[in-house]
Design a protein around this motif. Structure first.
Motif, PDB file in Angstrom:
ATOM      1  N   LYS A 291      33.950  23.969 -19.529  1.00 43.48           N
ATOM      2  CA  LYS A 291      33.592  22.609 -18.659  1.00 43.48           C
ATOM      3  C   LYS A 291      34.137  21.547 -19.493  1.00 43.48           C
ATOM      4  O   LYS A 291      34.347  21.602 -20.635  1.00 43.48           O
ATOM      5  CB  LYS A 291      31.959  22.424 -18.586  1.00 43.48           C
ATOM      6  CG  LYS A 291      31.355  23.320 -17.791  1.00 43.48           C
ATOM      7  CD  LYS A 291      29.900  23.244 -17.913  1.00 43.48           C
ATOM      8  CE  LYS A 291      29.106  24.136 -16.980  1.00 43.48           C
ATOM      9  NZ  LYS A 291      27.703  24.021 -16.924  1.00 43.48           N
ATOM     10  N   LYS A 292      34.472  20.284 -18.579  1.00 47.70           N
ATOM     11  CA  LYS A 292      34.648  19.034 -19.291  1.00 47.70           C
ATOM     12  C   LYS A 292      33.448  18.255 -19.613  1.00 47.70           C
ATOM     13  O   LYS A 292      32.686  17.849 -18.839  1.00 47.70           O
ATOM     14  CB  LYS A 292      35.656  18.082 -18.231  1.00 47.70           C
ATOM     15  CG  LYS A 292      37.055  18.804 -17.851  1.00 47.70           C
ATOM     16  CD  LYS A 292      37.697  18.106 -17.037  1.00 47.70           C
ATOM     17  CE  LYS A 292      39.047  18.811 -16.484  1.00 47.70           C
ATOM     18  NZ  LYS A 292      39.780  18.220 -15.460  1.00 47.70           N
ATOM     19  N   VAL A 293      33.268  18.280 -21.020  1.00 49.80           N
ATOM     20  CA  VAL A 293      31.938  17.791 -21.405  1.00 49.80           C
ATOM     21  C   VAL A 293      32.179  16.081 -21.780  1.00 49.80           C
ATOM     22  O   VAL A 293      33.189  15.938 -22.426  1.00 49.80           O
ATOM     23  CB  VAL A 293      31.428  18.519 -22.524  1.00 49.80           C
ATOM     24  CG1 VAL A 293      30.068  17.954 -23.163  1.00 49.80           C
ATOM     25  CG2 VAL A 293      31.284  20.105 -22.103  1.00 49.80           C
ATOM     26  N   VAL A 294      31.231  15.215 -21.392  1.00 48.71           N
ATOM     27  CA  VAL A 294      31.167  13.891 -21.792  1.00 48.71           C
ATOM     28  C   VAL A 294      29.643  13.653 -22.469  1.00 48.71           C
ATOM     29  O   VAL A 294      28.764  13.954 -21.924  1.00 48.71           O
ATOM     30  CB  VAL A 294      31.424  12.950 -20.838  1.00 48.71           C
ATOM     31  CG1 VAL A 294      31.255  11.399 -21.192  1.00 48.71           C
ATOM     32  CG2 VAL A 294      32.940  13.166 -20.280  1.00 48.71           C
ATOM     33  N   VAL A 295      29.871  13.251 -23.925  1.00 49.74           N
ATOM     34  CA  VAL A 295      28.502  12.874 -24.577  1.00 49.74           C
ATOM     35  C   VAL A 295      28.488  11.529 -24.457  1.00 49.74           C
ATOM     36  O   VAL A 295      29.391  10.789 -24.943  1.00 49.74           O
ATOM     37  CB  VAL A 295      28.403  13.663 -25.852  1.00 49.74           C
ATOM     38  CG1 VAL A 295      27.081  13.209 -26.565  1.00 49.74           C
ATOM     39  CG2 VAL A 295      28.409  15.192 -25.599  1.00 49.74           C
ATOM     40  N   ILE A 296      27.400  10.939 -24.143  1.00 49.64           N
ATOM     41  CA  ILE A 296      27.142   9.574 -24.113  1.00 49.64           C
ATOM     42  C   ILE A 296      26.168   8.898 -25.496  1.00 49.64           C
ATOM     43  O   ILE A 296      24.958   9.428 -25.391  1.00 49.64           O
ATOM     44  CB  ILE A 296      26.536   8.782 -22.842  1.00 49.64           C
ATOM     45  CG1 ILE A 296      27.425   9.136 -21.836  1.00 49.64           C
ATOM     46  CG2 ILE A 296      26.555   7.543 -22.935  1.00 49.64           C
ATOM     47  CD1 ILE A 296      26.750   9.097 -20.354  1.00 49.64           C
ATOM     48  N   GLY A 297      26.527   8.251 -26.293  1.00 53.94           N
ATOM     49  CA  GLY A 297      25.938   7.966 -27.469  1.00 53.94           C
ATOM     50  C   GLY A 297      26.785   8.025 -28.810  1.00 53.94           C
ATOM     51  O   GLY A 297      27.757   8.517 -28.722  1.00 53.94           O
ATOM     52  N   GLY A 298      26.300   7.176 -29.854  1.00 56.34           N
ATOM     53  CA  GLY A 298      27.038   7.125 -31.121  1.00 56.34           C
ATOM     54  C   GLY A 298      26.204   7.407 -32.393  1.00 56.34           C
ATOM     55  O   GLY A 298      26.571   7.267 -33.280  1.00 56.34           O
ATOM     56  N   GLY A 299      25.171   8.232 -32.021  1.00 60.55           N
ATOM     57  CA  GLY A 299      24.297   8.782 -33.128  1.00 60.55           C
ATOM     58  C   GLY A 299      24.585   9.874 -33.632  1.00 60.55           C
ATOM     59  O   GLY A 299      25.379  10.621 -33.194  1.00 60.55           O
ATOM     60  N   ASP A 300      23.663  10.352 -34.626  1.00 62.44           N
ATOM     61  CA  ASP A 300      23.779  11.906 -35.089  1.00 62.44           C
ATOM     62  C   ASP A 300      23.518  12.640 -34.168  1.00 62.44           C
ATOM     63  O   ASP A 300      24.060  14.070 -34.146  1.00 62.44           O
ATOM     64  CB  ASP A 300      22.709  12.052 -36.273  1.00 62.44           C
ATOM     65  CG  ASP A 300      23.253  11.085 -37.538  1.00 62.44           C
ATOM     66  OD1 ASP A 300      24.650  10.895 -37.659  1.00 62.44           O
ATOM     67  OD2 ASP A 300      22.426  10.882 -38.439  1.00 62.44           O
ATOM     68  N   TYR A 321      31.205   5.470 -26.602  1.00 57.59           N
ATOM     69  CA  TYR A 321      29.958   4.599 -27.077  1.00 57.59           C
ATOM     70  C   TYR A 321      30.654   3.397 -27.171  1.00 57.59           C
ATOM     71  O   TYR A 321      31.793   2.910 -27.137  1.00 57.59           O
ATOM     72  CB  TYR A 321      30.286   5.317 -28.884  1.00 57.59           C
ATOM     73  CG  TYR A 321      29.182   4.407 -29.591  1.00 57.59           C
ATOM     74  CD1 TYR A 321      27.914   4.152 -28.938  1.00 57.59           C
ATOM     75  CD2 TYR A 321      29.637   3.471 -30.894  1.00 57.59           C
ATOM     76  CE1 TYR A 321      27.032   3.327 -30.066  1.00 57.59           C
ATOM     77  CE2 TYR A 321      28.882   2.712 -31.166  1.00 57.59           C
ATOM     78  CZ  TYR A 321      27.413   2.682 -30.927  1.00 57.59           C
ATOM     79  OH  TYR A 321      26.646   1.879 -31.600  1.00 57.59           O
ATOM     80  N   ARG A 322      29.318   2.592 -26.845  1.00 48.71           N
ATOM     81  CA  ARG A 322      29.778   1.332 -26.351  1.00 48.71           C
ATOM     82  C   ARG A 322      30.319   0.228 -27.400  1.00 48.71           C
ATOM     83  O   ARG A 322      30.740  -0.983 -27.103  1.00 48.71           O
ATOM     84  CB  ARG A 322      28.651   0.625 -25.743  1.00 48.71           C
ATOM     85  CG  ARG A 322      27.332   0.501 -26.519  1.00 48.71           C
ATOM     86  CD  ARG A 322      26.062  -0.104 -25.985  1.00 48.71           C
ATOM     87  NE  ARG A 322      24.867   0.097 -26.725  1.00 48.71           N
ATOM     88  CZ  ARG A 322      23.880  -0.845 -26.667  1.00 48.71           C
ATOM     89  NH1 ARG A 322      24.135  -1.886 -25.443  1.00 48.71           N
ATOM     90  NH2 ARG A 322      22.797  -0.828 -27.435  1.00 48.71           N
ATOM     91  N   ARG A 323      30.224   0.592 -28.665  1.00 53.52           N
ATOM     92  CA  ARG A 323      30.685  -0.230 -29.830  1.00 53.52           C
ATOM     93  C   ARG A 323      31.840   0.465 -30.452  1.00 53.52           C
ATOM     94  O   ARG A 323      32.185   1.481 -29.975  1.00 53.52           O
ATOM     95  CB  ARG A 323      29.522  -0.282 -30.974  1.00 53.52           C
ATOM     96  CG  ARG A 323      28.524  -1.611 -30.197  1.00 53.52           C
ATOM     97  CD  ARG A 323      27.526  -1.909 -31.415  1.00 53.52           C
ATOM     98  NE  ARG A 323      26.497  -2.845 -31.077  1.00 53.52           N
ATOM     99  CZ  ARG A 323      25.532  -2.516 -30.654  1.00 53.52           C
ATOM    100  NH1 ARG A 323      24.821  -1.564 -30.450  1.00 53.52           N
ATOM    101  NH2 ARG A 323      24.497  -3.719 -30.427  1.00 53.52           N
ATOM    102  N   ASN A 327      30.745   0.336 -36.107  1.00 56.13           N
ATOM    103  CA  ASN A 327      29.378  -0.329 -35.672  1.00 56.13           C
ATOM    104  C   ASN A 327      28.654   0.995 -35.127  1.00 56.13           C
ATOM    105  O   ASN A 327      27.665   0.830 -34.725  1.00 56.13           O
ATOM    106  CB  ASN A 327      29.540  -1.381 -34.614  1.00 56.13           C
ATOM    107  CG  ASN A 327      29.735  -2.519 -35.282  1.00 56.13           C
ATOM    108  OD1 ASN A 327      28.964  -3.236 -36.009  1.00 56.13           O
ATOM    109  ND2 ASN A 327      31.219  -3.019 -35.052  1.00 56.13           N
ATOM    110  N   MET A 328      29.115   2.339 -35.056  1.00 53.55           N
ATOM    111  CA  MET A 328      28.358   3.271 -34.532  1.00 53.55           C
ATOM    112  C   MET A 328      27.176   3.734 -35.616  1.00 53.55           C
ATOM    113  O   MET A 328      27.362   3.621 -36.928  1.00 53.55           O
ATOM    114  CB  MET A 328      29.090   4.697 -34.398  1.00 53.55           C
ATOM    115  CG  MET A 328      29.866   5.340 -35.777  1.00 53.55           C
ATOM    116  SD  MET A 328      30.753   6.582 -35.185  1.00 53.55           S
ATOM    117  CE  MET A 328      29.473   7.634 -34.644  1.00 53.55           C
TER     118      MET A 328
END
Length: 477
Positions: A291-300, A321-323, A327-328
């Motif tokens: 699959k083409k996977v997209v993960v949304i977020g920038g934390g651990d 990640y929005r920053r 800044n993550m």
């Protein structure tokens, strides 16, 4: 004259344990870092400058006596090093593996600030305790005398287990209640094996069982047993549930099939690696292969998800990640590991919506960083007209966690919570406004680090013991 065993940072370069190559390690869930050999552990420990004011220690939530156990390691006094390490940290081999040392002890090392490269504190900590297990120095709780008082602990994560260990060593009767079938909380089901292999957690649980801690698993408070009944059964109760409610996404198509929660995805993967039957893996709902996977977020948690997807054989893995990178919130070391394994990071990118009834893409809006917000971090602003669609067959939401509504779930309206839903508890002791009820870890702090949960659990146990001892002394007068 004896040779100086320490301060060798001027002549010895910083060296991490050997890391398996990306092409090899992305095919399995084993830890990626090898163990230090004894000579290498001594060498790296000897780089410590033995500061008069050890910033590594002051920036460790547990205030581990790092300079002293580094010196003991460097001079071959390994059993003493273990005893000192264990005296402040219930699970040093776990912290050595998963603590973000780059933000805590190592990030504040004085020789790092002077340009010599930090002491590899986490790797030495891991080496000390792994060796202690091999040598048989790690012993189950064995109180010199049993006490009649009992404590019920709700939640078998790091905070609850740390409190259980400390209380049991003092002879208190301890029962741990947990909704899952295995103890360990997020250490068991949330953190992937390539960061923390599960036998490391399970042997600690077994040690507590051997020491007399009673575990009641598959026991959901509010369903299988009431909170009121737990209070009646014990002299004190510790709430250590953690925070498991996932923050949600907004926008068109946010409820489409193929958009899943990080905790569900990681739990399914860890269960599979335990050998469990996982229907959601079999039917592909929580599996990334092809699959083409997209993960949304920038934390651990996002880093755990992208690296798990790589190991499951995803066609591609991207992280939005929005920053920017600087800044993550996640560990820079974990980000670098993910990049080595083939993850692509799309910085300054945020989801606007989703295409397809069964998701086919993420509608992405590009961002720029504007003025700082109340936390001091620059706020992301939308760049108009820069939207695009990122193809995706599986979208994983890794936006952080919030507390569940415990007063409602447990029918305890008098349990005071903050406006964020976390339990109100006194700093240091964990005492709540309910008599004999305490709370520790993420359910008080919000989503945080394992090391902070361990500290809270230990501090709370000490506060309970002090209260029990005071009551016993008054009764004896």
């Amino acid at each position: 004259m004896a040779k100086q065993p320490m301060l060798k940072f001027v002549s010895v370069e910083r060296d991490m344990p050997e890391k398996r190559g990306a092409e090899t390690r992305k095919d399995d869930f084993h830890e990626i870092y090898a163990e230090f050999a004894d000579a290498k552990a001594r060498e790296q420990a000897s780089r410590c400058s033995q500061c008069g004011v050890p910033y590594c220690q002051s920036h460790c939530p547990l205030h581990n006596n790092i300079p002293d156990w580094l010196r003991m390691t460097a001079t071959g006094r390994l059993e003493e090093a273990y005893e000192l390490s264990q005296s402040t940290n219930t699970f040093p081999e776990i912290c050595g593996r998963i603590c973000p040392q780059d933000r805590l002890c190592e990030g504040n090392c004085v020789i790092e600030q002077s340009g010599h490269g930090t002491v590899t504190i986490g790797s030495v900590e891991k080496y000390i305790t792994d060796t202690a297990w091999e040598k048989g120095w790690v012993k189950p709780p064995s109180p010199t005398a049993e006490r009649k008082e009992s404590v019920g602990i709700i939640g078998a994560g790091p905070g609850g287990l740390a409190a259980a260990d400390r209380l049991r060593r003092a002879g208190v009767q301890v029962t741990v209640y947990d909704r899952y079938d295995r103890a360990g909380g997020l250490m068991t089901y949330g953190i992937p094996g390539f960061k923390l292999e599960k036998d490391i957690v399970m042997r600690r649980v077994e040690q507590l069982e051997q020491g007399g801690v009673t575990f009641k698993m598959n026991c959901a408070v509010g369903e299988d047993i009431s909170f009121a009944d737990i209070r009646k059964a014990h002299d004190a109760v510790i709430i250590a549930t953690g925070v498991y409610k996932s923050r949600d996404l907004q926008g068109p198509g946010a409820g489409a099939k193929g958009i899943v929660k990080a905790i569900d995805y990681l739990t399914a993967s860890n269960r599979l690696n335990f050998g469990d039957e996982v229907p959601e893996i079999k039917d592909g709902t929580l599996y990334a292969e092809g699959k083409k996977v997209v993960v949304i977020g920038g934390g651990d948690t996002a880093m755990d998800c992208v690296r798990t997807a790589i190991r499951q054989g995803a066609e591609s893995v991207k992280c939005l990640y929005r920053r920017d990178r600087a800044n993550m919130p996640g560990s820079q070391r974990e980000t670098a590991n993910a990049e080595e394994e083939g993850v692509i990071f799309e910085w300054l990118s945020a989801p606007k919506g989703f295409a397809g009834d069964s998701v086919t893409g993420v509608m992405v809006q590009k961002m720029r960083l504007g003025p700082p917000d109340v936390t001091g971090r620059q706020s992301p602003e939308v760049i108009e007209g820069a939207d695009y669609v990122e193809e995706a067959d599986l979208v994983i939401k890794a936006l952080g966690f919030e507390p569940e509504d415990l007063p409602t779930l447990w029918d305890q309206p008098e349990l005071a919570v903050t406006r964020w839903g976390t339990v109100k508890a006194q700093y240091g002791s964990g005492e709540t406004e309910m008599d004999g009820v305490y709370a520790v870890g993420d359910i008080v702090r919000g989503a945080s680090l394992v090391v902070w949960a361990i500290k809270d659990g230990r501090d709370c146990a000490d506060a309970i013991l002090a209260k029990m001892n005071s009551a016993a002394a008054i009764a004896a007068e």
